[in-house]
Design a protein around this motif. Sequence first.
Motif, PDB file in Angstrom:
ATOM      1  N   ALA A 102       0.704  -1.314  -0.009  1.00  0.00           N
ATOM      2  CA  ALA A 102      -0.036   0.044  -0.022  1.00  0.00           C
ATOM      3  C   ALA A 102       0.720   1.403   0.000  1.00  0.00           C
ATOM      4  CB  ALA A 102      -0.969   0.096   1.166  1.00  0.00           C
ATOM      5  N   VAL A 103       0.220   2.477  -0.448  1.00  0.00           N
ATOM      6  CA  VAL A 103       0.902   3.664  -0.411  1.00  0.00           C
ATOM      7  C   VAL A 103       1.310   4.083   1.026  1.00  0.00           C
ATOM      8  CG1 VAL A 103       0.825   5.984  -0.980  1.00  0.00           C
ATOM      9  CG2 VAL A 103      -0.103   4.456  -2.354  1.00  0.00           C
ATOM     10  N   GLY A 104       0.308   3.971   1.882  1.00  0.00           N
ATOM     11  CA  GLY A 104       0.364   4.201   3.486  1.00  0.00           C
ATOM     12  C   GLY A 104       0.275   2.952   4.148  1.00  0.00           C
ATOM     13  N   GLY A 105       0.262   3.029   5.564  1.00  0.00           N
ATOM     14  CA  GLY A 105       0.022   1.614   6.438  1.00  0.00           C
ATOM     15  C   GLY A 105       1.305   0.909   6.302  1.00  0.00           C
ATOM     16  N   LEU A 159       9.097 -13.390  -7.009  1.00  0.00           N
ATOM     17  CA  LEU A 159       8.187 -12.226  -6.133  1.00  0.00           C
ATOM     18  C   LEU A 159       7.697 -10.941  -7.144  1.00  0.00           C
ATOM     19  CD1 LEU A 159       6.919 -11.232  -3.460  1.00  0.00           C
ATOM     20  CD2 LEU A 159       8.996 -10.426  -2.723  1.00  0.00           C
ATOM     21  N   ILE A 160       6.493 -10.946  -7.181  1.00  0.00           N
ATOM     22  CA  ILE A 160       5.850  -9.876  -7.862  1.00  0.00           C
ATOM     23  C   ILE A 160       5.196  -8.952  -6.684  1.00  0.00           C
ATOM     24  CG2 ILE A 160       4.300  -8.970  -9.607  1.00  0.00           C
ATOM     25  CD1 ILE A 160       4.838 -11.558 -11.129  1.00  0.00           C
ATOM     26  N   ALA A 161       5.649  -7.580  -6.613  1.00  0.00           N
ATOM     27  CA  ALA A 161       4.931  -6.676  -5.697  1.00  0.00           C
ATOM     28  C   ALA A 161       4.073  -5.377  -6.425  1.00  0.00           C
ATOM     29  CB  ALA A 161       6.069  -6.057  -4.747  1.00  0.00           C
ATOM     30  N   VAL A 162       3.130  -5.157  -6.170  1.00  0.00           N
ATOM     31  CA  VAL A 162       2.219  -4.263  -6.769  1.00  0.00           C
ATOM     32  C   VAL A 162       1.777  -3.332  -5.760  1.00  0.00           C
ATOM     33  CG1 VAL A 162       2.069  -5.479  -8.802  1.00  0.00           C
ATOM     34  CG2 VAL A 162       0.242  -5.518  -6.860  1.00  0.00           C
ATOM     35  N   THR A 163       1.481  -2.114  -6.159  1.00  0.00           N
ATOM     36  CA  THR A 163       0.475  -1.158  -5.331  1.00  0.00           C
ATOM     37  C   THR A 163      -0.615  -1.140  -5.996  1.00  0.00           C
ATOM     38  OG1 THR A 163       2.429   0.088  -4.445  1.00  0.00           O
ATOM     39  CG2 THR A 163       0.516   1.331  -4.367  1.00  0.00           C
ATOM     40  N   PRO A 164      -1.743  -1.473  -5.466  1.00  0.00           N
ATOM     41  CA  PRO A 164      -2.912  -1.456  -6.308  1.00  0.00           C
ATOM     42  C   PRO A 164      -3.690  -0.132  -6.461  1.00  0.00           C
ATOM     43  CG  PRO A 164      -2.852  -2.983  -4.137  1.00  0.00           C
ATOM     44  CD  PRO A 164      -1.755  -2.108  -3.927  1.00  0.00           C
ATOM     45  N   PRO A 165      -4.581  -0.163  -7.391  1.00  0.00           N
ATOM     46  CA  PRO A 165      -5.179   1.004  -7.677  1.00  0.00           C
ATOM     47  C   PRO A 165      -5.827   1.986  -6.683  1.00  0.00           C
ATOM     48  CG  PRO A 165      -5.591  -0.742  -9.351  1.00  0.00           C
ATOM     49  CD  PRO A 165      -5.058  -1.208  -8.214  1.00  0.00           C
ATOM     50  N   GLN A 166      -5.817   3.232  -6.744  1.00  0.00           N
ATOM     51  CA  GLN A 166      -6.723   4.019  -5.634  1.00  0.00           C
ATOM     52  C   GLN A 166      -7.421   5.005  -6.558  1.00  0.00           C
ATOM     53  OE1 GLN A 166      -6.587   3.300  -2.484  1.00  0.00           O
ATOM     54  NE2 GLN A 166      -5.204   1.929  -2.500  1.00  0.00           N
ATOM     55  N   THR A 187      -3.378  11.788  -0.218  1.00  0.00           N
ATOM     56  CA  THR A 187      -2.070  10.965   0.154  1.00  0.00           C
ATOM     57  C   THR A 187      -0.860  12.156  -0.368  1.00  0.00           C
ATOM     58  OG1 THR A 187      -2.971   8.807  -0.470  1.00  0.00           O
ATOM     59  CG2 THR A 187      -0.633   9.066  -0.511  1.00  0.00           C
ATOM     60  N   PRO A 188      -0.119  12.527   0.794  1.00  0.00           N
ATOM     61  CA  PRO A 188       1.017  13.256   0.487  1.00  0.00           C
ATOM     62  C   PRO A 188       1.904  12.721  -0.251  1.00  0.00           C
ATOM     63  CG  PRO A 188       0.962  12.413   2.731  1.00  0.00           C
ATOM     64  CD  PRO A 188      -0.124  12.194   2.302  1.00  0.00           C
ATOM     65  N   GLU A 189       2.948  13.525  -1.204  1.00  0.00           N
ATOM     66  CA  GLU A 189       4.012  12.734  -1.724  1.00  0.00           C
ATOM     67  C   GLU A 189       5.197  12.178  -0.859  1.00  0.00           C
ATOM     68  OE1 GLU A 189       5.978  11.700  -5.019  1.00  0.00           O
ATOM     69  OE2 GLU A 189       3.908  12.457  -4.846  1.00  0.00           O
ATOM     70  N   SER A 190       5.136  12.466   0.449  1.00  0.00           N
ATOM     71  CA  SER A 190       6.159  11.914   0.996  1.00  0.00           C
ATOM     72  C   SER A 190       5.934  10.418   1.209  1.00  0.00           C
ATOM     73  CB  SER A 190       5.958  12.404   2.689  1.00  0.00           C
ATOM     74  OG  SER A 190       4.757  12.464   3.114  1.00  0.00           O
ATOM     75  N   MET A 191       4.393  10.020   1.121  1.00  0.00           N
ATOM     76  CA  MET A 191       4.177   8.517   1.220  1.00  0.00           C
ATOM     77  C   MET A 191       4.692   8.068   0.179  1.00  0.00           C
ATOM     78  SD  MET A 191       0.724   8.272   3.085  1.00  0.00           S
ATOM     79  CE  MET A 191       0.433   8.373   4.797  1.00  0.00           C
ATOM     80  N   TYR A 192       4.754   8.433  -1.084  1.00  0.00           N
ATOM     81  CA  TYR A 192       5.323   7.833  -2.274  1.00  0.00           C
ATOM     82  C   TYR A 192       7.087   7.692  -1.999  1.00  0.00           C
ATOM     83  CZ  TYR A 192       1.012   7.396  -4.769  1.00  0.00           C
ATOM     84  OH  TYR A 192      -0.330   6.978  -5.088  1.00  0.00           O
ATOM     85  N   TYR A 224       8.269  -5.003  -9.449  1.00  0.00           N
ATOM     86  CA  TYR A 224       7.254  -4.280  -8.853  1.00  0.00           C
ATOM     87  C   TYR A 224       6.776  -3.083 -10.097  1.00  0.00           C
ATOM     88  CZ  TYR A 224       5.512   0.080  -6.244  1.00  0.00           C
ATOM     89  OH  TYR A 224       4.601   0.685  -5.778  1.00  0.00           O
ATOM     90  N   HIS A 225       5.388  -2.734  -9.595  1.00  0.00           N
ATOM     91  CA  HIS A 225       4.697  -2.012 -10.411  1.00  0.00           C
ATOM     92  C   HIS A 225       3.804  -1.178  -9.573  1.00  0.00           C
ATOM     93  CE1 HIS A 225       3.535  -0.065 -14.024  1.00  0.00           C
ATOM     94  NE2 HIS A 225       2.277  -0.028 -13.668  1.00  0.00           N
ATOM     95  N   ASP A 226       3.563   0.083  -9.807  1.00  0.00           N
ATOM     96  CA  ASP A 226       2.615   0.974  -8.992  1.00  0.00           C
ATOM     97  C   ASP A 226       1.526   1.216 -10.010  1.00  0.00           C
ATOM     98  OD1 ASP A 226       1.350   2.865  -7.602  1.00  0.00           O
ATOM     99  OD2 ASP A 226       2.906   4.356  -7.670  1.00  0.00           O
TER     100      ASP A 226
END
Length: 293
Positions: free
Chosen positions: A106-109, A212-219, A227-232, A250-252
Motif C-alpha cells: 500500500a501507499v500508506g500503512g 516475487l511480484i509486488a504491486v501497489t493496487p489502484p486507488q 495522500t501526501p507525496e512523502s508517502m510515495y 514491482y509496479h505501481d
Amino acid sequence: MHRFLRDVAVVFVVGVLFFVLPVELLAYRVQNNFLWKRQHLEANLGSISTLLLGNSMFELSFNNHVLGDSTFNAAQMGRQIYYDVEIARRYIPQMHNLRTVIYPIAVGGLAVGGGDLNSGVEYAKSWHIPCRTFPQNILCHSQLLSGRFCLKNFRTDIRCDSLGYQALSGVWGGEIVAGYGPPTPNLKSDVDAFIVYLTRLARICSENGVRLIAVTPPQTNLYLDWTPESMYTDLRRVVQTVQAAYPMEYHDYSRDAEFRNNSLFYDPIHPTHAGATRLAERVAEDFLRETYR
C-alpha cells in the motif's frame, strides 16, 4: 480460612476444566475464512503455482481466477506483513510447484503488525501463528485472556470462493465513506521495520526459486488527493532497498490512468469486482505474458 481457599481453588479448577477449556477448544474448530484458507493451502501445497498474500487489497480486490485454477488467494482483510512472512516461511519451502508470489504494498500503512490481539487471536487459533510482541504472544492463544471472547467468534463464516477470492459487487459513488479518511503518515521506524520484513519475504522467495511480484493496487482520485507525496517517497525507499538485496519485480498501479473511473471501485480504496478483474488482467499482461491466456 484454609478450607475456604481450598474450596475456591477447586471451583476454579473445575470451572477451567469443564467450561473454559472446552469453549477455548471449540473456538479452534469454528470454520471461518482464516481457518478455511489455512486448510485449503495445506491441502493443496503441491498444486498451487501462484500464491497471493497480503490483505483486503488482494482478498477483495484481485480476481485471481483470471490467472487460472492453480492460483490461490491467501490474502486476508487487515493482515499486516508479519503474518505474511510467517506464512511464507512455513509453507513456501513445501510448495514444490510454486512459481510466483504476488504481494500488495500500500501507499500508506507501512507497518509490520503482529501486536494487535484483535487479529492476533484469529491467527493464533486458525494459522497457529502467535503475535509478534510480548505479552500478546501469550494472551493471543486464549479467547478469554485476550478479551476476545464473543459469540461471533463461534459462528461459521466463510465468505471467499474456492480460490480464496471474495468479490465486491457494489459501486462507489465518489462520496466520503465512514471509516475511510486520509492515511496517517508513516513513521520512519515503521518504514524501516517494514523494509526488514519485506526483505525477509523476498529472501524466502529467492531461496526457494519463487518469483516475487509486488504491486501497489489502484486507488481512487479521492484517496490520491488525501495522500501526501512523502508517502510515495517512503514507498520508493522500500522498493529500492528490497530490490538492492533480493529479486523483486514491482509496479505501481495506484495512479494508473486506467483506474480513474469511480465505477471501478467499491469504496475509496477497494476496487469492485470489475476493477479487481482488470487489475488481475493488468498484472498478467505486465508480468505473466508467457503463461497468461
